[in-house]
Write an enzyme that holds these catalytic residues in place. Sequence first.
Site, short mmCIF file in Angstrom:
data_model
loop_
_atom_site.label_atom_id
_atom_site.label_comp_id
_atom_site.label_asym_id
_atom_site.label_seq_id
_atom_site.Cartn_x
_atom_site.Cartn_y
_atom_site.Cartn_z
N TYR A 134 0.77 5.47 -0.11
CA TYR A 134 -0.16 6.20 -0.65
C TYR A 134 -0.18 7.64 -0.20
O TYR A 134 -0.10 8.83 -0.67
CB TYR A 134 -1.63 5.70 -0.68
CG TYR A 134 -2.67 6.38 -1.41
CD1 TYR A 134 -2.74 5.87 -2.92
CD2 TYR A 134 -3.58 7.14 -1.09
CE1 TYR A 134 -3.74 6.45 -3.69
CE2 TYR A 134 -4.50 7.74 -2.01
CZ TYR A 134 -4.72 7.19 -3.24
OH TYR A 134 -5.74 7.99 -4.00
N SER A 185 -5.20 13.67 -3.93
CA SER A 185 -6.27 12.88 -3.07
C SER A 185 -6.46 13.82 -1.78
O SER A 185 -5.85 14.56 -1.29
CB SER A 185 -5.79 11.64 -2.56
OG SER A 185 -6.38 10.70 -1.60
P1 NAD Z 1 -8.50 3.17 -11.22
O1 NAD Z 1 -7.77 1.80 -10.67
O2 NAD Z 1 -9.76 3.05 -11.78
O3 NAD Z 1 -7.80 3.62 -12.31
C1 NAD Z 1 -6.31 3.58 -12.42
C2 NAD Z 1 -5.59 3.98 -14.10
O4 NAD Z 1 -4.04 3.94 -13.79
C3 NAD Z 1 -6.04 2.78 -14.76
O5 NAD Z 1 -6.17 3.35 -16.05
C4 NAD Z 1 -4.91 2.08 -14.56
O6 NAD Z 1 -4.51 1.12 -15.76
C5 NAD Z 1 -3.73 3.08 -14.69
N1 NAD Z 1 -2.62 2.55 -14.17
C6 NAD Z 1 -2.23 1.86 -12.91
N2 NAD Z 1 -0.98 1.58 -13.06
C7 NAD Z 1 -0.15 2.14 -14.23
C8 NAD Z 1 1.19 1.97 -14.76
N3 NAD Z 1 1.88 1.64 -13.95
N4 NAD Z 1 1.37 2.76 -15.87
C9 NAD Z 1 0.35 3.39 -16.51
N5 NAD Z 1 -0.98 3.49 -15.94
C10 NAD Z 1 -1.07 2.75 -14.81
O7 NAD Z 1 -8.29 4.29 -10.09
P2 NAD Z 1 -9.24 5.69 -9.78
O8 NAD Z 1 -9.81 5.55 -8.71
O9 NAD Z 1 -9.69 5.99 -11.17
O10 NAD Z 1 -7.85 6.31 -9.63
C11 NAD Z 1 -7.30 7.49 -10.33
C12 NAD Z 1 -6.53 8.34 -9.58
O11 NAD Z 1 -7.16 9.07 -8.59
C13 NAD Z 1 -5.38 7.82 -8.80
O12 NAD Z 1 -4.17 8.44 -8.73
C14 NAD Z 1 -6.07 7.76 -7.22
O13 NAD Z 1 -4.83 7.79 -6.13
C15 NAD Z 1 -6.77 9.11 -7.32
N6 NAD Z 1 -7.97 9.11 -6.40
C16 NAD Z 1 -9.04 8.09 -6.22
C17 NAD Z 1 -9.93 8.04 -5.47
C18 NAD Z 1 -11.02 7.20 -5.36
O14 NAD Z 1 -11.67 7.20 -4.20
N7 NAD Z 1 -11.26 6.49 -6.42
C19 NAD Z 1 -9.82 9.21 -4.57
C20 NAD Z 1 -8.58 9.96 -4.51
C21 NAD Z 1 -7.77 10.02 -5.27
#
Ligand code: NAD
Length: 260
Positions: free
Chosen positions: A155, A142
């Site tokens: 985080y 991130s």
């Molecule tokens: P999201 O909530 O849409 O998806 C998260 C996924 O992780 C889902 O499939 C969920 O079921 C799975 N998950 C959660 N807990 C779990 C567990 N204990 N075991 C197995 N699977 C689990 O989130 P997202 O925004 O798509 O985030 C995905 C990644 O990208 C994360 O690591 C997040 O930190 C990172 N990220 C997101 C953003 C953003 O702006 N959305 C920005 C930077 C980084």
Amino acid sequence: MVRGKVAVVTGSTSGIGLGLARALAAEGCSIMLNGFGDTGEIEALRARLEREFDIRAGYSGADLSDGGAAAGLIAEAAAALGPVDILVNNAGIQHVAPIEEFPPEKWDAVLAINLSSAFHTTRAALPAMRRAGWGHIVNIASAHGLVASPCKSAYVAAKHGLVGLTKVTGLETAGSGITCNAVCPGWVRTPLVEQQIEARAAEQGVPVDRAAADLLGDKQPSGAFVTPEQLGALTVFLCGDAAAQITGAAFSMDGGWTAQ
Ligand code: NAD
């Protein structure tokens, strides 16, 4: 060429992970999906990947807060699809609170899912990659892997840790045909961020679209969200021949967030 390779994408039932799984499937990878959600919807996602891209797709509900289950996901993928060639550590959760009010169990959960799970999957995946002399690991960190924001202690700590783990994995595998890199997205409008937008809208008594624009305005100079498709294209690049000499690196895709 990634055609015919086996890819595990953690947390791929939603958001960014689903975008990454689709991008790798479009290049001809077999995909092991992972994450939580409605059983029927996940089966529909899995079947659609197979149909749309003419590849094999499996699903594991492994709970990555458990180190043994994270390692088991790699074994499950190998049993279903063959030895794992590409590992994308994407699963993540968020909790927002000042340190004095941060519940210790939330700290533990964020660290376990966002950081430790990547250690356990990497540890389990490396032996087969070394035997094959080919492998790519992409850790979805991130902008918060590079800079901080208040109220996101767990985080930010986990994502900085993931960038550190990426560097060590890159060093330990250098010259073996394996690479490990981190991708550092800015805001992407997924369910994880939608929760933060809705909380902001409620707190400030403004419409959701205004809260989304304000969220971008605070951090992301481009004023636009990054998309899962853009992150998918970068991930595919990092698994390709042109990226063979890129390892231990962290790539920002954040509309200028960390340039400030
Ligand atoms: P999201 O909530 O849409 O998806 C998260 C996924 O992780 C889902 O499939 C969920 O079921 C799975 N998950 C959660 N807990 C779990 C567990 N204990 N075991 C197995 N699977 C689990 O989130 P997202 O925004 O798509 O985030 C995905 C990644 O990208 C994360 O690591 C997040 O930190 C990172 N990220 C997101 C953003 C953003 O702006 N959305 C920005 C930077 C980084």
